[in-house]
Design a protein around this motif. Structure first.
Motif, PDB file in Angstrom:
ATOM      1  N   VAL A  58       0.874  -1.362  -0.047  1.00 21.16           N
ATOM      2  CA  VAL A  58      -0.156   0.060   0.125  1.00 21.16           C
ATOM      3  C   VAL A  58       0.781   1.194  -0.083  1.00 21.16           C
ATOM      4  O   VAL A  58       1.581   1.642   1.023  1.00 21.16           O
ATOM      5  N   ASP A  90       1.324   5.041  -2.265  1.00 18.42           N
ATOM      6  CA  ASP A  90       0.763   6.027  -3.098  1.00 18.42           C
ATOM      7  C   ASP A  90       1.907   6.622  -4.039  1.00 18.42           C
ATOM      8  O   ASP A  90       1.361   7.195  -5.122  1.00 18.42           O
ATOM      9  N   PHE A 127      -1.406  -1.344  -4.113  1.00 21.26           N
ATOM     10  CA  PHE A 127      -2.643  -0.511  -3.842  1.00 21.26           C
ATOM     11  C   PHE A 127      -2.162   0.835  -3.739  1.00 21.26           C
ATOM     12  O   PHE A 127      -0.983   1.170  -2.990  1.00 21.26           O
ATOM     13  N   THR A 128      -2.728   1.885  -4.173  1.00 19.06           N
ATOM     14  CA  THR A 128      -2.398   3.252  -4.053  1.00 19.06           C
ATOM     15  C   THR A 128      -2.947   3.968  -2.978  1.00 19.06           C
ATOM     16  O   THR A 128      -2.852   4.984  -2.527  1.00 19.06           O
ATOM     17  N   SER A 129      -4.004   3.147  -2.155  1.00 20.97           N
ATOM     18  CA  SER A 129      -4.672   3.952  -1.032  1.00 20.97           C
ATOM     19  C   SER A 129      -4.968   2.769  -0.265  1.00 20.97           C
ATOM     20  O   SER A 129      -5.170   1.543  -0.451  1.00 20.97           O
ATOM     21  N   GLU A 136      -8.155   2.459   1.094  1.00 16.64           N
ATOM     22  CA  GLU A 136      -9.476   2.150   0.879  1.00 16.64           C
ATOM     23  C   GLU A 136      -9.142   1.330  -0.209  1.00 16.64           C
ATOM     24  O   GLU A 136     -10.192   0.322  -0.238  1.00 16.64           O
ATOM     25  N   ALA A 137      -8.409   1.322  -1.263  1.00 12.83           N
ATOM     26  CA  ALA A 137      -8.393   0.249  -2.406  1.00 12.83           C
ATOM     27  C   ALA A 137      -8.235  -1.062  -1.982  1.00 12.83           C
ATOM     28  O   ALA A 137      -8.925  -1.803  -2.417  1.00 12.83           O
ATOM     29  N   ALA A 182     -11.127  -2.197   0.192  1.00  4.56           N
ATOM     30  CA  ALA A 182     -12.350  -2.411  -0.982  1.00  4.56           C
ATOM     31  C   ALA A 182     -11.928  -3.778  -1.725  1.00  4.56           C
ATOM     32  O   ALA A 182     -13.058  -4.668  -1.965  1.00  4.56           O
ATOM     33  N   ALA A 183     -10.682  -3.970  -1.911  1.00  2.88           N
ATOM     34  CA  ALA A 183     -10.292  -5.401  -2.697  1.00  2.88           C
ATOM     35  C   ALA A 183     -10.522  -6.608  -1.546  1.00  2.88           C
ATOM     36  O   ALA A 183     -11.065  -7.647  -1.924  1.00  2.88           O
ATOM     37  N   ASP A 186      -5.635   8.767   1.520  1.00  2.00           N
ATOM     38  CA  ASP A 186      -6.966   8.702   2.048  1.00  2.00           C
ATOM     39  C   ASP A 186      -7.119   8.437   3.629  1.00  2.00           C
ATOM     40  O   ASP A 186      -8.097   8.704   4.217  1.00  2.00           O
TER      41      ASP A 186
END
Length: 118
Positions: free
Chosen positions: A15, A17, A39-41, A43-44, A47-48, A69
């Motif tokens: 993770v 960004d 992942f760049t955030s 939340e990403a 969510a995944a 985020d």
């Protein structure tokens, strides 16, 4: 790939960004024979994990502290308490103050790497 090598291949969540650092970490993890998922955030990542109902089992999490985020320490807290993740979590950040290290370890980080990573 030999069966022994396949058995030790891990899926590692990154993770981060920053594009340059993310590409570098992804390459580094792949060169070590593991599968990076970048992942760049925060939340990403979350969510995944929700989308797959956590069927993707990450063997390790590499978290940046400064995400767009949320801060990495909050993501760490969510992974440990809400998601009940017990896989190792390493914070990888430019922050190197002792108080930051202590806070991360207290909340549940397994290690703390100060950037730039060498």
């Amino acid at each position: 790939m030999p069966a022994a090598a396949a058995a030790t291949r891990c899926t590692i969540a990154i993770v981060e960004d920053d594009d340059v650092m993310g590409e570098w970490l992804k390459t580094w993890v792949a060169e070590m024979g593991h599968t990076p998922v970048w992942f760049t955030s925060g939340e990403a990542l979350l969510a995944a994990m929700r989308a797959t109902n956590r069927t993707v089992n990450f063997s390790l999490f590499l978290l940046d502290w400064g995400l767009p985020d949320m801060i990495g320490i909050d993501l760490l807290r969510q992974l440990r308490t809400e998601q009940r993740i017990d896989a190792p979590i390493i914070l990888c950040t430019a922050r190197g103050e002792e108080a930051d290290v202590v806070e991360a370890l207290r909340i549940g980080a397994d290690d703390f790497i100060v950037k730039p990573v060498r």
